[in-house]
Design a protein around this motif. Structure first.
Motif, PDB file in Angstrom:
ATOM      1  N   ALA A   1     -90.382  11.474 205.365  1.00 13.90           N
ATOM      2  CA  ALA A   1     -91.297  12.017 204.352  1.00 13.90           C
ATOM      3  C   ALA A   1     -90.602  13.095 203.527  1.00 13.90           C
ATOM      4  N   ALA A   2     -89.870  13.980 204.211  1.00 14.17           N
ATOM      5  CA  ALA A   2     -89.178  15.067 203.510  1.00 14.17           C
ATOM      6  C   ALA A   2     -88.043  14.524 202.649  1.00 14.17           C
TER       7      ALA A   2
ATOM      8  N   THR B   1     -97.002   5.439 201.149  1.00  8.77           N
ATOM      9  CA  THR B   1     -95.861   4.577 201.456  1.00  8.77           C
ATOM     10  C   THR B   1     -95.566   4.552 202.952  1.00  8.77           C
ATOM     11  N   LEU B   2     -95.636   5.737 203.589  1.00  7.48           N
ATOM     12  CA  LEU B   2     -95.282   5.837 205.001  1.00  7.48           C
ATOM     13  C   LEU B   2     -96.476   5.665 205.928  1.00  7.48           C
ATOM     14  N   GLY B   3     -97.692   5.620 205.358  1.00  5.71           N
ATOM     15  CA  GLY B   3     -98.879   5.460 206.182  1.00  5.71           C
ATOM     16  C   GLY B   3     -99.345   6.744 206.838  1.00  5.71           C
ATOM     17  N   ILE B   4     -99.154   7.872 206.154  1.00  6.33           N
ATOM     18  CA  ILE B   4     -99.626   9.165 206.664  1.00  6.33           C
ATOM     19  C   ILE B   4    -100.387   9.874 205.551  1.00  6.33           C
ATOM     20  N   SER B   5    -101.086  10.925 205.895  1.00  4.26           N
ATOM     21  CA  SER B   5    -101.914  11.639 204.921  1.00  4.26           C
ATOM     22  C   SER B   5    -101.068  12.557 204.050  1.00  4.26           C
ATOM     23  N   LYS B   6    -101.663  12.980 202.940  1.00  5.47           N
ATOM     24  CA  LYS B   6    -100.981  13.918 202.049  1.00  5.47           C
ATOM     25  C   LYS B   6    -100.688  15.228 202.769  1.00  5.47           C
ATOM     26  N   SER B   7    -101.642  15.716 203.568  1.00  2.00           N
ATOM     27  CA  SER B   7    -101.424  16.977 204.290  1.00  2.00           C
ATOM     28  C   SER B   7    -100.282  16.835 205.290  1.00  2.00           C
ATOM     29  N   SER B   8    -100.137  15.652 205.892  1.00  3.95           N
ATOM     30  CA  SER B   8     -99.034  15.431 206.833  1.00  3.95           C
ATOM     31  C   SER B   8     -97.697  15.446 206.110  1.00  3.95           C
ATOM     32  N   VAL B   9     -97.676  14.890 204.898  1.00  4.10           N
ATOM     33  CA  VAL B   9     -96.450  14.935 204.101  1.00  4.10           C
ATOM     34  C   VAL B   9     -96.088  16.378 203.774  1.00  4.10           C
ATOM     35  N   CYS B  10     -97.066  17.166 203.366  1.00  6.46           N
ATOM     36  CA  CYS B  10     -96.835  18.573 203.020  1.00  6.46           C
ATOM     37  C   CYS B  10     -96.277  19.338 204.214  1.00  6.46           C
TER      38      CYS B  10
ATOM     39  N   SER C   1     -94.753  18.083 206.793  1.00  4.52           N
ATOM     40  CA  SER C   1     -93.436  17.539 207.138  1.00  4.52           C
ATOM     41  C   SER C   1     -92.350  18.143 206.254  1.00  4.52           C
ATOM     42  N   ILE C   2     -92.616  18.223 204.957  1.00  2.00           N
ATOM     43  CA  ILE C   2     -91.636  18.815 204.042  1.00  2.00           C
ATOM     44  C   ILE C   2     -91.336  20.249 204.443  1.00  2.00           C
ATOM     45  N   ASP C   3     -92.390  21.003 204.722  1.00  2.00           N
ATOM     46  CA  ASP C   3     -92.224  22.406 205.081  1.00  2.00           C
ATOM     47  C   ASP C   3     -91.395  22.551 206.357  1.00  2.00           C
ATOM     48  N   LYS C   4     -91.729  21.764 207.365  1.00  2.00           N
ATOM     49  CA  LYS C   4     -91.059  21.894 208.656  1.00  2.00           C
ATOM     50  C   LYS C   4     -89.624  21.414 208.591  1.00  2.00           C
ATOM     51  N   VAL C   5     -89.400  20.252 207.957  1.00  2.00           N
ATOM     52  CA  VAL C   5     -88.057  19.686 207.896  1.00  2.00           C
ATOM     53  C   VAL C   5     -87.113  20.590 207.102  1.00  2.00           C
ATOM     54  N   VAL C   6     -87.580  21.109 205.986  1.00  2.00           N
ATOM     55  CA  VAL C   6     -86.729  21.979 205.163  1.00  2.00           C
ATOM     56  C   VAL C   6     -86.343  23.237 205.944  1.00  2.00           C
ATOM     57  N   LYS C   7     -87.283  23.828 206.656  1.00  2.00           N
ATOM     58  CA  LYS C   7     -86.973  25.022 207.443  1.00  2.00           C
ATOM     59  C   LYS C   7     -85.958  24.716 208.534  1.00  2.00           C
TER      60      LYS C   7
ATOM     61  N   GLU D   1     -89.231  31.505 197.273  1.00  2.00           N
ATOM     62  CA  GLU D   1     -88.421  31.519 198.491  1.00  2.00           C
ATOM     63  C   GLU D   1     -88.229  30.108 199.052  1.00  2.00           C
ATOM     64  N   LYS D   2     -89.298  29.322 199.044  1.00  2.00           N
ATOM     65  CA  LYS D   2     -89.192  27.949 199.548  1.00  2.00           C
ATOM     66  C   LYS D   2     -88.393  27.087 198.588  1.00  2.00           C
ATOM     67  N   CYS D   3     -88.531  27.301 197.288  1.00  2.00           N
ATOM     68  CA  CYS D   3     -87.742  26.556 196.312  1.00  2.00           C
ATOM     69  C   CYS D   3     -86.249  26.791 196.532  1.00  2.00           C
ATOM     70  N   CYS D   4     -85.879  28.034 196.814  1.00  2.00           N
ATOM     71  CA  CYS D   4     -84.477  28.358 197.093  1.00  2.00           C
ATOM     72  C   CYS D   4     -83.997  27.625 198.335  1.00  2.00           C
ATOM     73  N   MET D   5     -84.865  27.551 199.342  1.00  2.00           N
ATOM     74  CA  MET D   5     -84.517  26.866 200.584  1.00  2.00           C
ATOM     75  C   MET D   5     -84.339  25.366 200.347  1.00  2.00           C
ATOM     76  N   ILE D   6     -85.208  24.778 199.535  1.00  2.00           N
ATOM     77  CA  ILE D   6     -85.111  23.357 199.218  1.00  2.00           C
ATOM     78  C   ILE D   6     -83.788  23.060 198.498  1.00  2.00           C
TER      79      ILE D   6
END
Length: 349
Positions: A77-78, A94-103, A105-111, A286-291
């Motif tokens: 997802a990330a 596409t992956l069969g998960i909710s929008k909140s789960s995608v959000c 996932s992005i946050d956790k994976v990037v960190k 701060e998160k944009c910089c991390m991404i």
């Protein structure tokens, strides 16, 4: 009658309550070949499995409420978001998960990836430094170069605080990411923490890598545009060249330094979330910089594995343009002009 109406209202509310939907999840590892994986996630199967081996346990740590998504689904997802900048709801469908789960996932994976990946390294061993210098010399005959430096602007949405600091010279909100690259377009150093209005020279002066050059801990030169100060270890073009030697120096400098612009172009073509065609990163700065930093790390994996940029992701002409001003500093201890003039006499006349 009143009791019947209350019962009717309760039943109506229950029927109107949104039912929980269980989707069939897609596991790309079982569905796509390497070419399709690279097209959608920018990495091949082997590198994705390697990342999962390193960070899978961190991603699958259970929360207080549930066990959470499998690490592989979170990572895909990330990666899909980083690669495309696509709306999170579309990625979820596409992956069969909710929008909140995608959000989430992005946050956790990037960190996790920002602290776990370690692909951005400035060469320190003599053999690595010599290899880097040879790579640059083979481009246009410019000697002793260990890196090309520049900054690039990453579009973001307007932040809630200090909004004016993020308006860049081109008039949009952004962060300014500074990088040093080698001749293979690989990132050797990345500084991703400054607002878009920050000048390249200021970012450089306040970076740890600059202090290493000042202490003569690195043997070699960086090549920068006219937005950077001329130093014995940071060579810039000659403004208004008059002699044939100065013109030859500028030509070799330009052909050699362009690799940093090419690296930014490849980076933004691979990871469309950083490019204006992907919109703007809709997160706090701060998160944009991390991404941006994580994308640079992943880019280096792609370079090491020589993964292709597919036809549909043609390189963009990413050129943020030189910042105005000739920042030439002269002095007995920092006489970059003397170094440049000596180089012109010895190599370019």
């Amino acid at each position: 009658m009143a009791a019947f109406l209350r019962f009717y209202d309760d039943e109506t509310r229950k029927s109107l309550r949104r039912q929980r939907i269980f989707r069939d999840r897609l596991n790309p590892l079982n569905s796509y070949c390497d070419e399709e994986m690279i097209k959608r996630f920018r990495l091949d199967r082997g590198s994705i499995l390697s990342i999962l081996d390193n960070v899978g346990e961190q991603l699958e740590r259970p929360t207080k409420r549930s066990q959470g998504l499998p690490a592989s689904i979170q990572l895909f997802a990330a990666l899909r978001f980083l690669a495309s900048g696509t709306e999170q709801r579309v990625i979820g469908d596409t992956l069969g998960i909710s929008k909140s789960s995608v959000c989430k996932s992005i946050d956790k994976v990037v960190k996790v990836l920002s602290t776990s990946l370690n692909t951005i390294k400035f060469p320190s061993e003599d053999a690595d430094i010599l290899k880097t210098k040879h790579g640059f010399y083979s481009i246009a005959g410019f000697p002793n170069v260990v890196g090309a430096i520049d900054g690039t602007l990453i579009p973001i949405t307007a932040p809630k605080s200090d909004e004016h600091l993020y308006i860049c010279r081109k008039g949009f909100h952004s962060i300014n990411v500074q990088a040093i690259v080698d001749s293979d377009l690989k990132f050797l150093s990345v500084v991703s923490k400054w607002p878009g209005a920050t000048h390249d020279a200021f970012i450089w002066a306040n970076s740890g890598i600059a202090r290493k050059f000042e202490r003569s801990e690195i043997d070699g030169w960086l090549l920068g545009d006219s937005g950077y100060p001329l130093r014995p270890w940071l060579l810039t073009p000659v403004n208004n060249p008059k002699s044939r030697g100065e013109q030859s120096y500028n030509g070799s400098h330009r052909k050699t330094r362009v690799v940093v612009e090419q690296a930014f172009g490849v980076l933004k073509s691979r990871f469309r979330c950083l490019h204006k065609t992907g919109g703007a990163l809709n997160y706090e700065p701060e998160k944009c910089c991390m991404i941006a930093y994580v994308c640079c790390q992943l880019h280096n994996i792609c370079v090491d594995l020589k993964l292709p940029i597919l036809e549909e992701d043609e390189m963009d002409d990413i050129n943020d343009a030189d910042q105005d001003g000739d920042l030439t500093y002269q002095g007995p201890l920092n006489d970059g002009k003397t170094v440049r003039e000596a180089l012109i006499r010895q190599r370019f006349l």
